[in-house]
Design a protein around this motif. Structure first.
Motif, PDB file in Angstrom:
ATOM      1  N   ARG A 219       0.835  -1.197   0.000  1.00 16.82           N
ATOM      2  CA  ARG A 219       0.000   0.000   0.000  1.00 16.82           C
ATOM      3  C   ARG A 219       0.874   1.252   0.000  1.00 16.82           C
ATOM      4  O   ARG A 219       1.853   1.331   0.715  1.00 16.82           O
ATOM      5  CB  ARG A 219      -0.904   0.013   1.238  1.00 16.82           C
ATOM      6  CG  ARG A 219      -2.100  -0.890   1.082  1.00 16.82           C
ATOM      7  CD  ARG A 219      -2.985  -0.794   2.294  1.00 16.82           C
ATOM      8  NE  ARG A 219      -2.217  -0.981   3.520  1.00 16.82           N
ATOM      9  CZ  ARG A 219      -2.755  -1.302   4.682  1.00 16.82           C
ATOM     10  NH1 ARG A 219      -4.053  -1.477   4.781  1.00 16.82           N
ATOM     11  NH2 ARG A 219      -2.015  -1.449   5.754  1.00 16.82           N
ATOM     12  N   GLY A 220       0.483   2.222  -0.813  1.00 16.56           N
ATOM     13  CA  GLY A 220       1.275   3.437  -0.892  1.00 16.56           C
ATOM     14  C   GLY A 220       2.309   3.351  -2.003  1.00 16.56           C
ATOM     15  O   GLY A 220       2.931   4.323  -2.347  1.00 16.56           O
ATOM     16  N   HIS A 221       2.480   2.157  -2.566  1.00 15.75           N
ATOM     17  CA  HIS A 221       3.422   2.029  -3.667  1.00 15.75           C
ATOM     18  C   HIS A 221       2.671   1.810  -4.965  1.00 15.75           C
ATOM     19  O   HIS A 221       1.507   1.438  -4.962  1.00 15.75           O
ATOM     20  CB  HIS A 221       4.437   0.925  -3.381  1.00 15.75           C
ATOM     21  CG  HIS A 221       5.383   1.371  -2.301  1.00 15.75           C
ATOM     22  ND1 HIS A 221       6.542   2.016  -2.579  1.00 15.75           N
ATOM     23  CD2 HIS A 221       5.259   1.344  -0.959  1.00 15.75           C
ATOM     24  CE1 HIS A 221       7.132   2.344  -1.450  1.00 15.75           C
ATOM     25  NE2 HIS A 221       6.370   1.951  -0.450  1.00 15.75           N
ATOM     26  N   LEU A 222       3.382   2.054  -6.056  1.00 11.88           N
ATOM     27  CA  LEU A 222       2.709   2.299  -7.311  1.00 11.88           C
ATOM     28  C   LEU A 222       1.615   1.311  -7.679  1.00 11.88           C
ATOM     29  O   LEU A 222       0.503   1.696  -7.964  1.00 11.88           O
ATOM     30  CB  LEU A 222       3.760   2.392  -8.425  1.00 11.88           C
ATOM     31  CG  LEU A 222       4.704   3.564  -8.165  1.00 11.88           C
ATOM     32  CD1 LEU A 222       5.837   3.583  -9.145  1.00 11.88           C
ATOM     33  CD2 LEU A 222       3.919   4.871  -8.189  1.00 11.88           C
ATOM     34  N   LEU A 225      -1.306   1.568  -5.551  1.00 17.23           N
ATOM     35  CA  LEU A 225      -1.956   2.876  -5.679  1.00 17.23           C
ATOM     36  C   LEU A 225      -3.087   2.837  -6.687  1.00 17.23           C
ATOM     37  O   LEU A 225      -4.138   3.417  -6.482  1.00 17.23           O
ATOM     38  CB  LEU A 225      -0.923   3.906  -6.134  1.00 17.23           C
ATOM     39  CG  LEU A 225      -0.276   4.692  -5.014  1.00 17.23           C
ATOM     40  CD1 LEU A 225       0.669   5.713  -5.610  1.00 17.23           C
ATOM     41  CD2 LEU A 225      -1.328   5.376  -4.178  1.00 17.23           C
TER      42      LEU A 225
END
Ligand SMILES: Nc1ncnc2c1ncn2[C@@H]1O[C@H](COP(=O)(O)OP(=O)(O)OP(=O)(O)O)[C@@H](O)[C@H]1O
Ligand SMILES: [Mg+2]
Lengths: 231, 256
Positions: A219-222, A225
């Motif tokens: 989560r929070g990574h491409l 996302l």
């Protein structure tokens, strides 16, 4: 060479004797994996320590356990150590051997993952007033876990199969039980195919868990996302 | 109130800081500028104990930073810091970035921390981004979140280390706006920056560093119109001329 025996094959496929062996394989993997991971965390901490003696001790440990075969380690723990008064049961020996071996590999993975996180992240955590321990737990580790999850997952997959080596000290996991049945009726191929199916089911189930864990920590990574945006 | 006296720091035989002394009274804005490698980052990292130092003293609100008995996490909780590379936590959403330290360090409850986070995000114009992850934000937005994250601890001082240096030109303004408004609220600020416009209008004092020393210190008025040292004059010239030369070249091309 006899014909493939379907009756025997289906009989063994649901044999309680083999299923219990598979269960042993599962908990042996889970327990030695968990202990090994915890130990690896400590060894990684020692590797990154300011104390030179700790760093050296960790290096020696990793060198020793990565440089010798697991088979040899197991035999030494089970039959060698009693000669100096240290006696372990089969189960304990298997757990100790697998965990020590796993920890030596994972320590390097954990250290590498933590050190690959930009130095600024640690400074940002500390600058907010987090203690070094809180910074490690809340800032660095979650990011390190994302980086090392694929490697950890593969390692556990490997461990699932590596547990079969403990059959050498007569640990009754899946492969040893398969071999015991082969010695009874010599249906070698049928039994090995059954054992392979068990291993495949176990590794596939783990693959599903691993995929979910990777999504969670990503989560929070491409890639993650894109999913978040659609929600 | 920050008081730095005769600060000296070495990396091995390399002297990064030599005999630096500074005072920043409450509510004042200090701008530090100087060429690359002059020790600006090192100096402000010493203030919240991210770097150690060899000689001299630093006091933040009467607490001595170099003192081995100083509780650094407690001290840092009162000193906000904004970095050149933003350093938002990529695994946390924007609001979680603002909630982590207040919950862990100040013991605030989740609801209280979230309310405060939302109020601060509103202040920097990013309330609608609260649930996003940092990677989905532009550089300028990320830096505004980083400022809000620092403010979420209700610090007495804010340190800025080149907060606009890694931003595209069109995003510098939005970050400077937030900093100007922060200065207007009376926040004590130490800003390492080469934004001379900001320095001229917002700073109470400008300090010029070179080779690990504070070479010149004074009001913006003094510093810009009556630069005392050659080194500072040369530095300002380098910073001002490239733009003006480019403009002149542009004008000449238009005239041809
Ligand atoms: N860990 C370190 N070990 C050795 N030298 C260092 C270390 N960190 C910084 N330095 C050196 O100290 C000097 C000052 O560095 P510092 O980062 O404080 O400069 P700066 O003024 O912030 O420069 P910049 O404008 O490039 O950010 C530089 O020459 C740098 O190479
Ligand atoms: Mg710097």
């Amino acid at each position: 060479m006899t014909m493939w025996n379907w009756d025997a094959f289906f009989g063994y496929l649901f044999s309680p004797f083999l299923l219990r062996g598979a269960w042993t394989t599962i908990w042996l993997t889970a327990a030695s994996g968990a202990i090994g991971l915890a130990l690896a965390g400590l060894v990684a901490a020692a590797m990154m320590s300011n104390v030179a003696a700790l760093r050296r001790a960790a290096q020696v440990y990793v060198w020793l356990f990565r440089g010798t075969p697991l088979l040899v380690q197991l035999v030494i723990i089970y039959t060698g150590l009693p000669q100096i008064g240290l006696r372990f049961s089969v189960v304990a020996s298997a757990l100790i051997g697998l965990a020590l071996n796993e920890a030596a590999y994972l320590a390097e993975v954990i250290r590498g993952a933590i050190q690959s996180i930009p130095r600024g992240q640690r400074n940002a955590g500390l600058a907010l007033g987090l203690t070094p321990v809180q910074t490690m737990r809340d800032v660095l580790l979650p990011q390190a876990i994302r980086i090392m999850l694929p490697t950890l997952g593969n390692s556990l997959n490997g461990l699932l199969k590596t547990t079969s080596i403990t059959s050498i000290i007569s640990m009754e996991e899946l492969l040893r039980r398969t071999n015991l049945l082969i010695q009874e009726r010599f249906l070698t191929l049928e039994l090995f195919v059954v054992a392979s199916i068990y291993y495949l089911v176990m590794t596939s189930a783990w693959q599903i868990v691993q995929t979910r864990l990777e999504a969670r920590y990503g989560r929070g990574h491409l890639r993650a996302l894109d999913n978040a945006e659609q929600r | 109130m920050i008081r730095i006296r005769n600060l000296t720091k070495r990396y091995g035989s390399f002297q990064v800081l030599t005999d630096c002394s500074l005072d920043v009274p409450d509510g004042r804005v200090l701008v530090i500028c100087g060429p690359s490698g002059s020790g600006k980052s090192t100096l402000i990292k010493c203030i919240n104990g991210l770097e150690s130092f060899d000689e001299g003293s630093i006091e933040v609100d009467g607490i001595s930073v170099g003192d081995p008995s100083a509780r650094l996490p407690q001290l840092r909780a009162k000193v906000g810091m904004v970095f050149q590379q933003f350093e938002l936590f990529p695994h946390l959403t924007v609001e979680q970035n603002l909630m982590l330290a207040p919950r862990r360090v100040l013991g605030r409850g989740r609801a209280e921390a979230r309310d405060r986070a939302h109020a601060l995000l509103d202040r920097v114009g990013l309330l609608d981004q609260a649930a996003k992850y940092p990677a989905a934000l532009s550089g300028g937005q990320q830096q505004r979140v980083a400022i809000a994250r620092g403010l979420a601890m209700d610090p007495g001082v804010m340190l800025f280390d080149e907060p606009t240096s890694s931003l595209d030109p069109e995003m510098i303004g939005e970050v400077l706006d937030v900093m100007i408004r922060l200065a207007e609220t009376g926040m004590t600020m130490i800003c390492v920056t080469h934004e001379l416009g900001f320095a001229r209008h917002v700073a109470d004092e400008i300090v010029f560093m070179d080779g690990g020393r504070i070479v010149e210190a004074g009001s913006p008025e003094e510093f810009f119109t009556n630069t005392r040292t050659d080194r500072a004059r040369r530095f300002l010239a380098r910073l001002l001329y490239p733009g003006e030369l480019a403009q002149a070249a542009h004008v000449e091309r238009r005239l041809e």
